[in-house]
Design a protein around this motif. Structure first.
Motif, PDB file in Angstrom:
ATOM      1  N   LYS A 152      65.465 -73.016  73.246  1.00  0.00           N
ATOM      2  CA  LYS A 152      65.448 -72.818  74.697  1.00  0.00           C
ATOM      3  C   LYS A 152      65.405 -74.174  75.402  1.00  0.00           C
TER       4      LYS A 152
ATOM      5  N   HIS B 291      52.536 -68.328  68.690  1.00  0.00           N
ATOM      6  CA  HIS B 291      52.274 -69.551  67.972  1.00  0.00           C
ATOM      7  C   HIS B 291      50.810 -69.653  67.554  1.00  0.00           C
TER       8      HIS B 291
ATOM      9  N   TRP C   7      61.581 -71.460  70.959  1.00  0.00           N
ATOM     10  CA  TRP C   7      61.077 -72.352  71.984  1.00  0.00           C
ATOM     11  C   TRP C   7      61.881 -73.649  72.019  1.00  0.00           C
TER      12      TRP C   7
ATOM     13  N   VAL D  19      56.209 -65.526  73.140  1.00  0.00           N
ATOM     14  CA  VAL D  19      56.581 -66.461  72.084  1.00  0.00           C
ATOM     15  C   VAL D  19      55.571 -67.604  71.999  1.00  0.00           C
ATOM     16  N   MET D  20      55.111 -68.055  73.169  1.00  0.00           N
ATOM     17  CA  MET D  20      54.087 -69.103  73.184  1.00  0.00           C
ATOM     18  C   MET D  20      52.815 -68.629  72.496  1.00  0.00           C
TER      19      MET D  20
ATOM     20  N   GLY E 202      67.115 -68.078  72.022  1.00  0.00           N
ATOM     21  CA  GLY E 202      66.859 -69.211  72.900  1.00  0.00           C
ATOM     22  C   GLY E 202      67.825 -69.229  74.065  1.00  0.00           C
TER      23      GLY E 202
ATOM     24  N   LEU F 199      58.918 -64.868  76.951  1.00  0.00           N
ATOM     25  CA  LEU F 199      58.671 -66.297  76.767  1.00  0.00           C
ATOM     26  C   LEU F 199      57.188 -66.575  76.546  1.00  0.00           C
TER      27      LEU F 199
ATOM     28  N   TYR G 249      52.385 -71.998  83.623  1.00  0.00           N
ATOM     29  CA  TYR G 249      53.459 -71.316  82.935  1.00  0.00           C
ATOM     30  C   TYR G 249      54.669 -71.079  83.834  1.00  0.00           C
TER      31      TYR G 249
ATOM     32  N   PRO H 145      58.954 -68.404  66.432  1.00  0.00           N
ATOM     33  CA  PRO H 145      58.511 -68.789  67.776  1.00  0.00           C
ATOM     34  C   PRO H 145      58.842 -70.243  68.097  1.00  0.00           C
TER      35      PRO H 145
ATOM     36  N   LEU I  82      57.749 -73.096  83.493  1.00  0.00           N
ATOM     37  CA  LEU I  82      58.558 -72.962  82.284  1.00  0.00           C
ATOM     38  C   LEU I  82      59.652 -71.924  82.441  1.00  0.00           C
TER      39      LEU I  82
ATOM     40  N   SER J  65      67.211 -67.715  66.326  1.00  0.00           N
ATOM     41  CA  SER J  65      66.674 -68.456  67.473  1.00  0.00           C
ATOM     42  C   SER J  65      67.760 -69.064  68.339  1.00  0.00           C
TER      43      SER J  65
ATOM     44  N   SER K   3      66.946 -68.901  78.016  1.00  0.00           N
ATOM     45  CA  SER K   3      67.244 -70.024  78.887  1.00  0.00           C
ATOM     46  C   SER K   3      68.201 -69.618  80.004  1.00  0.00           C
TER      47      SER K   3
END
Lengths: 280, 433
Positions: A162, A118, A159, A114-115, A96, A111, B422, A155, B425, A92, A100
């Motif tokens: 990042k 979860h 997150w 990854v959300m 990350g 991204l 989103y 994940p 982000l 990660s 980023s």
């Protein structure tokens, strides 16, 4: 109004303190008795202990027949948690950074992905992975469980990292790039030191979550050779033949102490991460 | 310059590989498994053909005559039987004559086979006839055939006259491996047990979420907000304990509190109540504890999120309101709560997903009991596919249940991504080299 030196008349803090103490009592009671019961003797119908003993700790020097040896189990647990932590940290901290800072195709999609990951219920993963591990022969081995556990924590780790990378000022990297360092070197020697708190927090979180993991080892590696403490303790609880609650508690305390120590030392980092949340 | 893109791809590769292997592949496989009737009985790999009593029952409804014929033993004069007859030590002429005149014949009943034996030149005695006929007793029931072809040829040699379609029906009914089917989903849609589990899940999520993850968490955050920093952090520390305690110990503590020899029993015993298991004696109590156990864990996240959000509220608002003579309740009502809207929404969304997926605590505490009253969806999927008392693990059905959970989870999280905008982000990188 926490910071006020002289609370005004209608802001006394003792009513809230009393109220909060009352609701916290059940929890405090449980944890206090967890300590008490492991070193004392108590009559079956008494609320308070009546004498001291070390007898409940006998599992440390004698192995119950049919059960794994406690030290072997502890070593397994340590290995499991440490390996999981390493995998999560390495993977990660790289991913990350990419999400980023670097422009890779489908970055936004990744991204969002990854959300969404979860939200994947662990039970789904367990059923399918159980069948797959049976097929490829990694069933009842720690390696399989380590990989699966690391993937499940990934994940959140990506997150979180990042988020930490996002707070690092761009100027640092720009300076590095202008001075002619490669982007990889910039990451390794300039950016990584900046996110130490993140690595620390994630490492702790992942170690604790590996240390406490129950369902994965229970399903994927229940055998005595690869047993971890959670499965060992659950096995005691399910075993009706030698039912000794105080001994269970001693095993439990033995299992809990490292967690409490880590928590006492690093609760600043942990607050940070549990505020962001984890599964559960 | 391409270098940063290449570096990016290399650095993200491990994460991508792990996610594909351990998230996407299991989900795809779950979808695949959910379309099968895999169980412990069918196994995971292939299967064989075996006409078991249960297959006969299936066949009886379709083609009763043939099923009846199959159930009865038949008498086939084959090589194996002839060898066995030679080994009986009877007159050698018997076996020779059988081989010469009757090899390959099939007699549907024992009586017919024995009539033929009595007519042999050697005239075996009644006892010998019984002995000989026993050697030719052939039944198709409970024999394993590795392929369809073997099954069909066995049917043919036993003289069972079947059309090709009927043969296929027999093959279908007698296959022991798994097959493709959509039955799992129709079972989920129609079974009353599933409806019950669904109701439990909705109740569980609603109760824990409103009472603890949001309600109690807000209460904790406000209480600690109005305290000096030291006790506030001590209390926050106490309420984080359930989350960092490994789940097995945490449940052990609750059991110590609520079991028949537990703390509550002893305490109530002082007032003359008989000892009982407070955790499992009634459905109401089991629910009470399930909500409490999960709520104590869940409250900590909301507490921390709300606390940090309250810290961000400018102090001047509090000072100003106090100058205006606001009571504490008015401060909460008009200053704190309106600014908690987003944190509350976030915690609600996040914890809904967590609660839908969580089952460890219930598994260890009540295991869905008493009866099935505290069985939630994730736990039911686990029980169905991996651990149940009947011993026949229904992988297919469990996978289908898990898939339902995935669909719900993904749908919700996509919805949340829209709500939380989103776009904010994903900011573009500043170094475009």
């Amino acid at each position: 109004m926490a910071e006020r030196s002289q609370p005004s008349a209608n802001y006394k803090s003792w009513p809230v303190m009393t109220a909060l103490t009352i609701v916290s009592l059940p929890l405090l009671l449980m944890y206090v008795y967890l300590f008490l019961d492991t070193v004392t003797v108590k009559q079956p119908d008494a609320l308070l202990p009546s004498g001291l003993t070390l007898d409940h700790w006998r599992f440390l020097w004698q192995t119950t027949p049919g059960k794994a040896n406690i030290w072997q189990v502890t070593a397994n647990t340590l290995l499991f948690a440490a390996c999981t932590t390493c995998v999560v940290l390495i993977v990660s901290s790289m991913a990350g950074y990419v999400l980023s800072r670097l422009n890779v195709p489908a970055r936004g999609f990744f991204l969002a992905g990854v959300m969404v990951l979860h939200a994947f219920p662990s039970v789904t993963l367990i059923i399918a992975i159980f069948i797959v591990l049976q097929m490829i022969g990694l069933y009842n081995s720690l390696i399989g469980v380590i990989l699966v556990k690391a993937a499940i924590d990934l994940p959140l780790g990506i997150w979180l990292m990042k988020g930490f990378y996002d707070t690092v000022p761009w100027e640092i990297e720009m300076a590095g790039v202008v001075d002619g360092a490669s982007r990889f070197r910039v990451w390794k020697s300039l950016v990584l030191p900046q996110v130490k708190p993140g690595i620390m927090a994630l490492g702790l979180f992942s170690f604790l979550s590996g240390w406490g993991e129950f369902i994965l080892p229970q399903v994927l590696a229940p055998g005595n050779q690869v047993q971890v403490l959670s499965v060992y303790l659950a096995g005691f609880l399910a075993d009706d033949n030698n039912y000794d609650f105080n001994m269970f508690k001693s095993v439990g305390l033995f299992y809990l102490v490292p967690v409490l120590i880590a928590y006492a030392l690093f609760n600043k980092y942990l607050m940070n991460i549990y505020g962001g949340g984890s599964k559960g | 310059m391409k270098s940063s893109r290449t570096l990016g791809l290399v650095m993200i590769a491990p994460a991508a590989i792990m996610i594909v292997l351990f998230f996407l592949m299991p989900v795809v496989l779950t979808a695949v498994f959910s379309m099968t009737n895999m169980t412990t009985a069918t196994g995971i790999s292939g299967g064989a053909y075996q006409i078991a009593p249960s297959s006969l029952n299936t066949l009886k409804s379709v083609m009763p005559d043939i099923a009846y014929e199959m159930a009865e033993p038949r008498y086939a004069i084959d090589e194996a039987g002839l060898k066995a007859v030679e080994g009986l030590g009877l007159a050698p002429g018997i076996a020779a004559e059988l081989r010469a005149k009757h090899a390959g014949e099939v007699f549907p009943t024992r009586r017919e086979a024995e009539r033929m034996l009595k007519d042999l030149a050697e005239r075996p005695s009644t006892r010998e006839v019984k002995q000989i006929s026993e050697q030719f007793n052939r039944s198709i029931v409970n024999t394993r055939f590795d392929s369809k072809g073997q099954l069909f040829s066995a049917l043919d040699t036993l003289g069972l006259k079947l059309t090709p379609e009927q043969k296929e029906t027999v093959a279908r009914a007698s296959y022991t491996g798994w097959t493709w089917t959509t039955d799992n989903f129709s079972r989920i849609a129609t079974s009353p047990d599933m409806a019950r589990v669904l109701f439990n899940t909705a109740l569980y999520v609603a109760l824990v979420l409103t009472l603890f993850n949001v309600g109690y968490a807000l209460l904790l955050a406000i209480w600690t907000h109005y305290m000096p920093p030291r006790p506030a952090s001590i209390f926050r520390g106490i309420w984080l304990l359930p989350r960092i305690t490994p789940v097995v110990i945490y449940i052990l503590l609750w059991k110590w509190l609520a079991w028949d020899s537990g703390f509550i029993s002893v305490l109530m015993g002082k007032f003359g109540y008989p000892a009982k298991n407070y955790l499992l004696d009634t459905a109401y109590n089991a629910w009470f504890f399930v909500v409490l156990i999960n709520g104590f864990i869940g409250a900590s996240m909301g507490m921390l999120v709300f606390s940090s959000a309250m810290k961000a509220i400018p102090k001047s608002q509090f000072y100003a309101s106090e100058v205006d003579g606001a009571s504490r309740w008015q401060q909460i009502r008009y200053i704190i709560l309106p600014q908690m809207r987003w944190p509350i929404l976030f915690v609600t969304c996040y914890q809904t997903l967590s609660l839908l997926a969580s089952f460890n605590e219930i598994l260890l505490a009540t295991n869905g009991g008493p009866g099935n009253t505290t069985e939630v969806w994730a736990l039911a999927a686990y029980h169905t596919a991996l651990r149940n008392y009947a011993g026949n693990l229904e992988y297919g059905l469990g996978a289908a249940m898990a898939l339902v959970l995935v669909v719900i989870g993904v749908t919700l999280s996509l919805l949340y991504l829209r709500v939380f905008n989103y776009r904010t982000l994903v900011a573009k990188p500043l170094i475009e080299d």
